[in-house]
Design a protein around this motif. Structure first.
Motif, PDB file in Angstrom:
ATOM      1  N   LYS A   1       0.820  -1.104  -0.193  1.00 19.54           N
ATOM      2  CA  LYS A   1      -0.172   0.032  -0.088  1.00 19.54           C
ATOM      3  C   LYS A   1       0.935   1.297   0.047  1.00 19.54           C
ATOM      4  CE  LYS A   1      -3.784  -2.083   2.370  1.00 19.54           C
ATOM      5  NZ  LYS A   1      -5.005  -1.981   3.133  1.00 19.54           N
ATOM      6  N   THR A   2       0.372   2.416  -0.433  1.00 19.64           N
ATOM      7  CA  THR A   2       1.277   3.532  -0.757  1.00 19.64           C
ATOM      8  C   THR A   2       0.546   4.280   0.409  1.00 19.64           C
ATOM      9  OG1 THR A   2       1.153   3.323  -3.118  1.00 19.64           O
ATOM     10  CG2 THR A   2       1.658   5.634  -2.216  1.00 19.64           C
ATOM     11  N   ASN A   3       1.744   5.121   1.319  1.00 21.28           N
ATOM     12  CA  ASN A   3       1.448   5.938   2.153  1.00 21.28           C
ATOM     13  C   ASN A   3       1.299   7.113   1.500  1.00 21.28           C
ATOM     14  OD1 ASN A   3       1.783   4.087   4.451  1.00 21.28           O
ATOM     15  ND2 ASN A   3       4.130   4.431   4.548  1.00 21.28           N
ATOM     16  N   ILE A   4       0.042   7.934   2.096  1.00 19.90           N
ATOM     17  CA  ILE A   4      -0.179   9.272   1.643  1.00 19.90           C
ATOM     18  C   ILE A   4      -0.646  10.034   2.805  1.00 19.90           C
ATOM     19  CG2 ILE A   4      -0.672   8.565  -0.800  1.00 19.90           C
ATOM     20  CD1 ILE A   4      -3.824   9.324  -0.042  1.00 19.90           C
ATOM     21  N   THR A   5      -0.744  11.481   2.636  1.00 17.24           N
ATOM     22  CA  THR A   5      -1.278  12.408   3.244  1.00 17.24           C
ATOM     23  C   THR A   5      -2.528  12.955   2.895  1.00 17.24           C
ATOM     24  OG1 THR A   5       0.790  13.100   4.395  1.00 17.24           O
ATOM     25  CG2 THR A   5      -1.086  14.431   4.759  1.00 17.24           C
TER      26      THR A   5
ATOM     27  N   SER B   1     -11.597   0.626   2.305  1.00 21.29           N
ATOM     28  CA  SER B   1     -12.732  -0.311   1.848  1.00 21.29           C
ATOM     29  C   SER B   1     -13.706   0.408   0.953  1.00 21.29           C
ATOM     30  CB  SER B   1     -13.335  -0.981   2.812  1.00 21.29           C
ATOM     31  OG  SER B   1     -12.507  -1.990   3.469  1.00 21.29           O
ATOM     32  N   PHE B   2     -14.095   1.823   1.765  1.00 21.06           N
ATOM     33  CA  PHE B   2     -15.037   2.442   0.960  1.00 21.06           C
ATOM     34  C   PHE B   2     -14.508   3.159  -0.485  1.00 21.06           C
ATOM     35  CE2 PHE B   2     -17.641   2.565   4.580  1.00 21.06           C
ATOM     36  CZ  PHE B   2     -18.902   3.111   4.252  1.00 21.06           C
ATOM     37  N   LEU B   3     -13.356   3.648  -0.383  1.00 19.18           N
ATOM     38  CA  LEU B   3     -12.844   4.106  -1.540  1.00 19.18           C
ATOM     39  C   LEU B   3     -12.543   2.910  -2.815  1.00 19.18           C
ATOM     40  CD1 LEU B   3     -10.199   6.617   0.029  1.00 19.18           C
ATOM     41  CD2 LEU B   3     -12.271   7.239  -1.080  1.00 19.18           C
ATOM     42  N   LYS B   4     -12.344   1.932  -2.209  1.00 20.11           N
ATOM     43  CA  LYS B   4     -11.814   0.537  -2.933  1.00 20.11           C
ATOM     44  C   LYS B   4     -13.374   0.416  -3.856  1.00 20.11           C
ATOM     45  CE  LYS B   4      -8.849  -2.423  -2.018  1.00 20.11           C
ATOM     46  NZ  LYS B   4      -8.312  -3.531  -1.462  1.00 20.11           N
TER      47      LYS B   4
ATOM     48  N   TYR C   1     -10.235   2.228  11.307  1.00 19.00           N
ATOM     49  CA  TYR C   1     -10.766   3.108  10.648  1.00 19.00           C
ATOM     50  C   TYR C   1     -10.329   3.452   9.245  1.00 19.00           C
ATOM     51  CZ  TYR C   1      -7.669   6.980  11.827  1.00 19.00           C
ATOM     52  OH  TYR C   1      -6.192   7.753  12.044  1.00 19.00           O
ATOM     53  N   GLN C   2      -8.804   3.234   9.399  1.00 16.72           N
ATOM     54  CA  GLN C   2      -8.183   3.456   7.912  1.00 16.72           C
ATOM     55  C   GLN C   2      -8.519   2.272   7.095  1.00 16.72           C
ATOM     56  OE1 GLN C   2      -4.136   3.893   9.454  1.00 16.72           O
ATOM     57  NE2 GLN C   2      -4.253   5.955   9.351  1.00 16.72           N
ATOM     58  N   THR C   3      -8.666   1.135   7.584  1.00 18.03           N
ATOM     59  CA  THR C   3      -9.070  -0.015   6.662  1.00 18.03           C
ATOM     60  C   THR C   3     -10.482   0.193   6.151  1.00 18.03           C
ATOM     61  OG1 THR C   3      -7.752  -1.409   8.123  1.00 18.03           O
ATOM     62  CG2 THR C   3      -9.579  -2.517   6.636  1.00 18.03           C
ATOM     63  N   LEU C   4     -11.433   0.747   7.142  1.00 16.70           N
ATOM     64  CA  LEU C   4     -12.619   1.233   6.533  1.00 16.70           C
ATOM     65  C   LEU C   4     -12.845   2.069   5.559  1.00 16.70           C
ATOM     66  CD1 LEU C   4     -15.721   0.532   7.162  1.00 16.70           C
ATOM     67  CD2 LEU C   4     -15.610   2.464   8.808  1.00 16.70           C
ATOM     68  N   ILE C   5     -11.966   3.000   5.722  1.00 18.09           N
ATOM     69  CA  ILE C   5     -11.903   4.325   4.733  1.00 18.09           C
ATOM     70  C   ILE C   5     -11.410   3.486   3.404  1.00 18.09           C
ATOM     71  CG2 ILE C   5     -11.001   6.319   4.067  1.00 18.09           C
ATOM     72  CD1 ILE C   5     -10.848   7.135   6.786  1.00 18.09           C
TER      73      ILE C   5
ATOM     74  N   VAL D   1     -16.146  13.873   9.052  1.00 19.04           N
ATOM     75  CA  VAL D   1     -16.090  12.784   7.946  1.00 19.04           C
ATOM     76  C   VAL D   1     -15.312  11.914   8.954  1.00 19.04           C
ATOM     77  CG1 VAL D   1     -14.930  11.704   6.049  1.00 19.04           C
ATOM     78  CG2 VAL D   1     -16.166  14.083   5.979  1.00 19.04           C
ATOM     79  N   LEU D   2     -14.052  12.193   9.345  1.00 14.37           N
ATOM     80  CA  LEU D   2     -13.357  11.343  10.036  1.00 14.37           C
ATOM     81  C   LEU D   2     -13.954  10.799  11.552  1.00 14.37           C
ATOM     82  CD1 LEU D   2     -10.484  10.126  10.233  1.00 14.37           C
ATOM     83  CD2 LEU D   2      -9.733  12.172  11.767  1.00 14.37           C
ATOM     84  N   ASP D   3     -14.817  11.616  12.087  1.00 18.04           N
ATOM     85  CA  ASP D   3     -15.487  11.192  13.146  1.00 18.04           C
ATOM     86  C   ASP D   3     -16.301  10.042  12.842  1.00 18.04           C
ATOM     87  OD1 ASP D   3     -14.209  12.891  15.079  1.00 18.04           O
ATOM     88  OD2 ASP D   3     -15.771  14.462  14.938  1.00 18.04           O
ATOM     89  N   TYR D   4     -17.215  10.258  11.800  1.00 17.00           N
ATOM     90  CA  TYR D   4     -18.132   9.297  11.127  1.00 17.00           C
ATOM     91  C   TYR D   4     -17.443   7.966  10.994  1.00 17.00           C
ATOM     92  CZ  TYR D   4     -20.944   6.712   7.804  1.00 17.00           C
ATOM     93  OH  TYR D   4     -21.549   5.774   7.138  1.00 17.00           O
ATOM     94  N   PHE D   5     -16.208   7.758  10.231  1.00 18.60           N
ATOM     95  CA  PHE D   5     -15.545   6.648  10.066  1.00 18.60           C
ATOM     96  C   PHE D   5     -15.090   6.037  11.246  1.00 18.60           C
ATOM     97  CE2 PHE D   5     -15.740   7.941   5.645  1.00 18.60           C
ATOM     98  CZ  PHE D   5     -16.094   7.020   4.998  1.00 18.60           C
ATOM     99  N   LYS D   6     -14.548   6.832  12.325  1.00 17.38           N
ATOM    100  CA  LYS D   6     -13.930   6.384  13.402  1.00 17.38           C
ATOM    101  C   LYS D   6     -15.201   5.702  14.321  1.00 17.38           C
ATOM    102  CE  LYS D   6      -9.800   8.922  14.353  1.00 17.38           C
ATOM    103  NZ  LYS D   6      -9.206   9.650  15.115  1.00 17.38           N
TER     104      LYS D   6
END
Length: 68
Positions: A20-24, A52-55, A46-50, A31-36
């Protein structure tokens, strides 16, 4: 131990993870609160969830109805 090894007939490990590529990325706080919160309910990071949504968006070629 041998001095040299021949890997010319080697095959790639099918079980190895793809890198995986690290990005900022800057996300709105709500939005972050929702995913957390959702990640806690689902018990996944939460990063895995985000990701998955983008994928899913990329796989299904979803486009945002953007209004200026």
């Amino acid at each position: 131990m041998r001095a040299e090894y021949d890997f010319s007939n080697a095959i790639k490990n099918p079980y190895a993870r793809k890198n995986k590529t690290n990005i900022t990325i800057r996300l709105d706080e709500d939005v972050l609160d929702y995913f957390k919160e959702l990640s806690q309910k689902l018990d996944i990071p939460y990063q895995t969830l985000i990701n998955s949504f983008l994928k899913d968006c990329a796989k299904n070629k979803k486009e945002l109805a953007w209004q200026k």
